[in-house]
Design a protein around this motif. Sequence first.
Motif, short mmCIF file in Angstrom:
data_model
loop_
_atom_site.label_atom_id
_atom_site.label_comp_id
_atom_site.label_asym_id
_atom_site.label_seq_id
_atom_site.Cartn_x
_atom_site.Cartn_y
_atom_site.Cartn_z
N ASP A 145 11.42 2.77 -1.17
CA ASP A 145 11.11 1.45 -0.63
C ASP A 145 11.81 0.37 -1.47
N ASP A 146 11.75 -0.88 -1.01
CA ASP A 146 12.49 -1.96 -1.66
C ASP A 146 12.14 -2.12 -3.13
N TRP A 171 3.38 2.02 -3.21
CA TRP A 171 4.84 2.10 -3.11
C TRP A 171 5.25 3.55 -2.91
#
Length: 98
Positions: A26-27, A22
């Motif tokens: 990011d989401d 990650w």
Amino acid sequence: MLEFIRCALEAEGVAHARPPQWEVGDDWYVTARPAMDGLRIAEKSIELLCAPGLHSPTTAYARALNQAVWQERDEGSLAERLEPFKAKFLAVARRSLT
């Protein structure tokens, strides 16, 4: 105390959803950051508003959740690593309500 429990469960969900890789922005991170900020605020409210005996298990559980979210995963299941901290917190929390 209920707010801390809600935030802790949200943090657990974030930890379980953590992808192998990650990056900031990011989401997953966009969900994780506010969840962990909320956990930290809820932890501090326990320190401010609840009996002193609840502080240590709350902090230990919050730290375990923080590590589960941000650190690399070790061997073993996430639930097994978090359960002792969660159980201790809940036991002390129950006693503080009586």
